[in-house]
Design a protein around this motif. Sequence first.
Motif, PDB file in Angstrom:
ATOM      1  N   CYS A 635     -65.509 -21.271 -35.022  1.00 52.19           N
ATOM      2  CA  CYS A 635     -64.262 -20.324 -35.142  1.00 52.19           C
ATOM      3  C   CYS A 635     -64.874 -19.307 -33.852  1.00 52.19           C
ATOM      4  O   CYS A 635     -65.747 -18.494 -34.079  1.00 52.19           O
ATOM      5  N   PHE A 637     -64.047 -16.059 -32.836  1.00 50.97           N
ATOM      6  CA  PHE A 637     -63.039 -14.872 -33.306  1.00 50.97           C
ATOM      7  C   PHE A 637     -63.120 -13.722 -32.338  1.00 50.97           C
ATOM      8  O   PHE A 637     -63.726 -12.929 -32.580  1.00 50.97           O
ATOM      9  N   PRO A 640     -58.387 -10.750 -33.529  1.00 50.13           N
ATOM     10  CA  PRO A 640     -58.083 -11.035 -34.828  1.00 50.13           C
ATOM     11  C   PRO A 640     -56.535 -11.452 -34.933  1.00 50.13           C
ATOM     12  O   PRO A 640     -56.109 -11.979 -35.797  1.00 50.13           O
ATOM     13  N   ALA A 643     -55.937 -15.011 -35.270  1.00 52.08           N
ATOM     14  CA  ALA A 643     -56.511 -15.880 -36.151  1.00 52.08           C
ATOM     15  C   ALA A 643     -55.584 -16.420 -37.447  1.00 52.08           C
ATOM     16  O   ALA A 643     -54.775 -15.525 -38.087  1.00 52.08           O
ATOM     17  N   CYS A 645     -56.129 -17.708 -40.088  1.00 49.28           N
ATOM     18  CA  CYS A 645     -56.372 -17.491 -41.429  1.00 49.28           C
ATOM     19  C   CYS A 645     -56.065 -16.066 -41.777  1.00 49.28           C
ATOM     20  O   CYS A 645     -55.536 -16.099 -42.930  1.00 49.28           O
ATOM     21  N   LEU A 646     -56.213 -15.070 -41.013  1.00 51.31           N
ATOM     22  CA  LEU A 646     -55.869 -13.594 -41.267  1.00 51.31           C
ATOM     23  C   LEU A 646     -54.205 -13.728 -41.352  1.00 51.31           C
ATOM     24  O   LEU A 646     -53.821 -12.858 -42.025  1.00 51.31           O
ATOM     25  N   PRO A 657     -63.289 -13.579 -39.922  1.00 53.20           N
ATOM     26  CA  PRO A 657     -62.458 -14.760 -40.146  1.00 53.20           C
ATOM     27  C   PRO A 657     -62.623 -15.049 -41.533  1.00 53.20           C
ATOM     28  O   PRO A 657     -63.697 -14.797 -42.242  1.00 53.20           O
ATOM     29  N   CYS A 662     -59.404 -21.600 -43.616  1.00 52.49           N
ATOM     30  CA  CYS A 662     -59.403 -21.991 -42.113  1.00 52.49           C
ATOM     31  C   CYS A 662     -58.695 -23.239 -42.001  1.00 52.49           C
ATOM     32  O   CYS A 662     -58.852 -24.310 -42.845  1.00 52.49           O
ATOM     33  N   CYS A 667     -55.491 -23.600 -35.820  1.00 54.64           N
ATOM     34  CA  CYS A 667     -55.981 -22.061 -34.940  1.00 54.64           C
ATOM     35  C   CYS A 667     -56.105 -22.067 -33.793  1.00 54.64           C
ATOM     36  O   CYS A 667     -56.971 -23.120 -33.394  1.00 54.64           O
TER      37      CYS A 667
END
Length: 732
Positions: A635, A637, A640, A643, A645-646, A657, A662, A667
């Motif tokens: 990942c 990162f 953000p 992302a 996942c966020l 993250p 994930c 992503c």
Amino acid sequence: MTATSAATVFDLHSRSPFADADVCAEAGLTLPDTAHRPVFDNDLWDFTDVVGLPVQMSKVSRRFDFNAIADSRWRVVAKEQILAMLAPRHDTVALLPRGYRTPLHLRTAKLRLDELTRFFAWLTQRGVTALAAVTDTDCEDYLAHRRYVLDKDGHVVGERQPATRRAAAQVIVDLINHRELFTGDSVTATLRPWGGANPSTVAEMPCGTGQNKTAPLDDTVLRPLLTAATYLVDVISPHALELCRQVADADRKWSIRLGDHTPLARLPITEFAQLLAGYQSRGEPLPLLPDHIIRRRITQGWSPQDPLTPIALGTLARQVGYTQFMRRWLPHLRDRIEATLSVVGAEKPFGRNAVAVDRADNTGQVAWTVPLDRAQAVAVAGIVRTAAITLSAALSGMRSSELMELEIGCCRPPEHYGPGLTRYRLASRVIKGQQLGGVPDEWVVIEPAYRAAELLQRLHDNPEPGAPLLGRFAFDVRCTWLRNWVNGPAGQRLGLAPIPDTPVSLRAMRRTLAIELAYRPGGMLAAKWHLKHIAVATTEGYVSKPGGAQAELLTEVNQHEADRNMQLVWTEFRNYQQGIMPAGPGARELTEFFAHVDGKLDDPAAPKTQASDREILNLLTKRARTLHLGAANYCWFTDPSRALCLKLAGTPTADRPLAGMCDSARCPQATHHQRHRPVWAEHAEQTKTFLGGLGTTRRTDRARLQADYDRALRVIADIDAAANPDASEDQA
């Protein structure tokens, strides 16, 4: 004679400023009211009862024996020097221009005394009878004497560590720095060995910044060690606790020292008849003696063919109420005992009828132990205790000093925050770098480490609150015992994998934990205890006690993590240069970054050519800081807001993250590489197996698993294509 030399002679024969002084009072050490207080004039200073000394400090290190110094004048010099180090605020010491300003720890002072004793003994062997006769050459010769290891013929066969050389130089520098204090003898004011250099420079001590010489444990050692420790704690420990109860009960009833027996000499025919009848009615075998006692009986004249030679006749005597079995009873009782022996047989008394447990290699079940004598039963309890210590150390990262400071009651009540959310704490004390007595601290640990500490409390001989849980122990010795047991008949019968004969230390296990945390989610620990949970528990400890002992482990973890990221980015950059590309949604962005770095290397218009590996690493550093490892992806990162996942979690402003959410196939900041292919291949195989086992009515589950299976195959195909782009172009 000059005025200066006359004053020197007067001082050397004057009364010591420490005469009749209470050593502990001068050094600020606390003793119980009833303890003996060492006095300066004594040749033995016993600090055994000083309050706050670490458990790790051995008993011998607490006794300062000046009798080892033969010369009475030098004995006074040693006392004055050691007390000056322990009490630098004393009126006389404070006036010394080069005296110590911070008191030394007792353990350090003991090491200084030991080295000073060696130096004085060496001077005596060279025929030097006064410190004033010591020259710069003598100092250099002593350093050389302590530097090299000689064989019996006086040939150099090795070189000692820099710390030994520094101790040798330090003891001479201390004699120079405190010369004005000494009243028995002193070096001359002109003595200035090594040009006045400090001991570390003289010893060629390497700079400790950024260094950690402790090597982590190899996986071939760590895996079987932790597997054996886990098996002993989880599977064997309940039975070992019952075995300890049996031993304690037998000691209470049948031990010569603890039992209530009658030292009567009459022939107990009736009592033995009743005892043996009970053995026959229960079908219980007679007790066997330990092997070494059987051998001793044979050397004392017992026949190896005598069926009663291996029988514990003394135990039988105590079972009928008598202290010991008289040899003259044997002709009268032999027939009765042999008759019972022929019916019930004989076995060692502990661990009989052991319950069956699953073997560690999952190849069936086996009785958890064979019958044991008392020493063997106690040894099994010790092996389980060592396994619990191993788990506690390996999964918490506690130093040896912190483990030894654990006490009964150290397991704090678990704190429950919801289903599956429980925090476990162990209370200890931080000793390293702290004042005498240490600083109370708590470690947040995962459940296996907490259960291991609970087991240690249950195995304790006298579990009174506040009693040392482990006391002082030598882990290397205990680990050797554990290895021998695992590699021996007992461990192999239980299906445990042999442990290689490699030294294992607590420092090595702490270093290994730090590296495994930094290199998560890979590594053996991840496979055994889901390393993500260990990382979370450890991080809770950092937050709970900022600056505490667990935070120091975090510093090491962060350094390893930074090194790991740089190594991984460097590896992928070299793969890019060799035509091995990344795959995944973020592959194009990463490839463009590598192309940008590679372009700078070949740009003739650049003001400076980035030629060396160090300069390339500098270009890659910023990207390395954004790297986070997933179980099946990298990942990057960098943003953000992008992302996935966020977004799914509803926390778009987070600075890290969420690995648990994930979805690297979608992503835009995730990439897949060759090292991730086995994970995806295993996932595809497992999903295929599940699909084959679904019934025709489970259409929803089939559709979901089919999509998951197709995604895994697609990722595998992309990884293969990226690894060999030329082959993909040829097929197209």
